[in-house]
Design an enzyme around this catalytic site. Sequence first.
Site, PDB file in Angstrom:
ATOM      1  N   GLY A   1      -9.236   3.131  -6.112  1.00  0.00           N
ATOM      2  CA  GLY A   1      -9.958   3.720  -4.683  1.00  0.00           C
ATOM      3  C   GLY A   1      -9.173   5.007  -4.376  1.00  0.00           C
ATOM      4  N   SER A   2      -9.225   6.309  -4.159  1.00  0.00           N
ATOM      5  CA  SER A   2      -8.647   7.247  -4.059  1.00  0.00           C
ATOM      6  C   SER A   2      -7.232   7.637  -5.009  1.00  0.00           C
ATOM      7  CB  SER A   2      -8.183   8.141  -2.635  1.00  0.00           C
ATOM      8  OG  SER A   2      -7.826   9.277  -2.619  1.00  0.00           O
ATOM      9  N   GLN A   3      -6.037   6.919  -4.598  1.00  0.00           N
ATOM     10  CA  GLN A   3      -5.285   6.679  -6.010  1.00  0.00           C
ATOM     11  C   GLN A   3      -5.612   6.249  -6.622  1.00  0.00           C
ATOM     12  OE1 GLN A   3      -3.054   8.967  -5.698  1.00  0.00           O
ATOM     13  NE2 GLN A   3      -2.775   9.925  -3.868  1.00  0.00           N
TER      14      GLN A   3
ATOM     15  N   ASP B   1      -2.024  -0.770   0.955  1.00  0.00           N
ATOM     16  CA  ASP B   1      -0.137  -1.448   0.868  1.00  0.00           C
ATOM     17  C   ASP B   1      -1.165  -2.899   1.727  1.00  0.00           C
ATOM     18  OD1 ASP B   1       0.635   0.664   0.041  1.00  0.00           O
ATOM     19  OD2 ASP B   1       0.876   1.727   2.220  1.00  0.00           O
TER      20      ASP B   1
ATOM     21  N   GLN C   1      -2.114  -5.518  -1.064  1.00  0.00           N
ATOM     22  CA  GLN C   1      -0.730  -5.860  -2.327  1.00  0.00           C
ATOM     23  C   GLN C   1      -0.011  -6.621  -2.654  1.00  0.00           C
ATOM     24  OE1 GLN C   1       1.485  -2.331  -3.192  1.00  0.00           O
ATOM     25  NE2 GLN C   1      -0.306  -0.352  -3.018  1.00  0.00           N
TER      26      GLN C   1
ATOM     27  N   HIS D   1       3.610   4.016  -3.803  1.00  0.00           N
ATOM     28  CA  HIS D   1       3.796   4.599  -2.537  1.00  0.00           C
ATOM     29  C   HIS D   1       4.663   3.446  -2.351  1.00  0.00           C
ATOM     30  CE1 HIS D   1       4.811   5.196   1.490  1.00  0.00           C
ATOM     31  NE2 HIS D   1       3.238   4.004   1.976  1.00  0.00           N
TER      32      HIS D   1
END
Length: 337
Positions: free
Chosen positions: A25-27, A81, A84, A106
């Site tokens: 995804g984004s990260q 999150d 995960q 994170h």
Amino acid sequence: MNIFYEKDADRQNILKKKIAVVGFGSQGHAHALNLHESGANVVVGVRQGASWRKAESAGLKVMLTADAVKEADVVMILAPDESQAAIYEKDIAPNLKDGAYLAFGHGFNIHFGQIQPTDKTNVFMVAPKGPGHLVRSEYTKGSGVPCLLAVHQDPSGDTTKVGMAYASAIGGARAGVIQTNFREETETDLFGEQAVLCGGLTSLIQAGYETLVEAGYSPEMAYFECLHEVKLIVDLIYQGGIANMRYSISTTAKYGDVTRGPRVITSETKKTMKRILTEIQSGRFAREWVLENQANRPVYNALLKNGADHPIEEVGHRLRGMMPWLQKDQLVDQNKN
């Protein structure tokens, strides 16, 4: 507070290891591409589908998550999150080598106990202080986004060095790597998102827009004043702080700022912020979010739909169509990242 830069990092501590980036995804796309271009041996671990195709199109090696983990010395989990813990239990924990390095962008799942690695696992976090699309774009410019570095478990005795090398390889050490811990990163990050950067800002914008429109002003004028110009002000603050912004605006604007701003953000607002922080610190927000996902996100989906249906979105879409320059050099291309 310790802050590290390129001179403090030995890239060989990461370049000699095999890295699995779980999620694209984004990260995930930013970390994987930046690591790859820094010379790291990186593979993306995802299930087959859109993310797999995007990663392959970007020239990266892609494998199913379980297979990627089996080969990896470092596993960076960058899936959402809420996903995960399930990914860890199913694909990562059964395949993770003893002495491997489990990494996070994170601290949510470690801090709130959703993931509990064995004591043979090294655990660190490299958390860029910006969205993944910015992590990627700054890296390609030869710059970087500041990162936070934390170590949760260190049976090998070199986890800080490995984490520092990882931060360097994604561009973070160009801007600075700040040493912290999982609790501090998690709780401050959630608070910033909820009270200021996302929740606070979007609610303020919508309320300002509604106030002007309800008073009879045109939706277009309300959009420009309450949303479009936010970037102009934030850029000034980003570049030099609040004082820099106040230096740049008119004296009339400054007077309105210092006399009326505190009437909008009042002591009651701050009390609400403190309650939000307490909910984060106690784990109440984490429990609420876990349960929301277990129930298939009824509240989340309804509130997002309400936001998407707000009149400011239709007005904004129409007005942005009159400004073609906004389409140039966009950070987000949903077909690629």
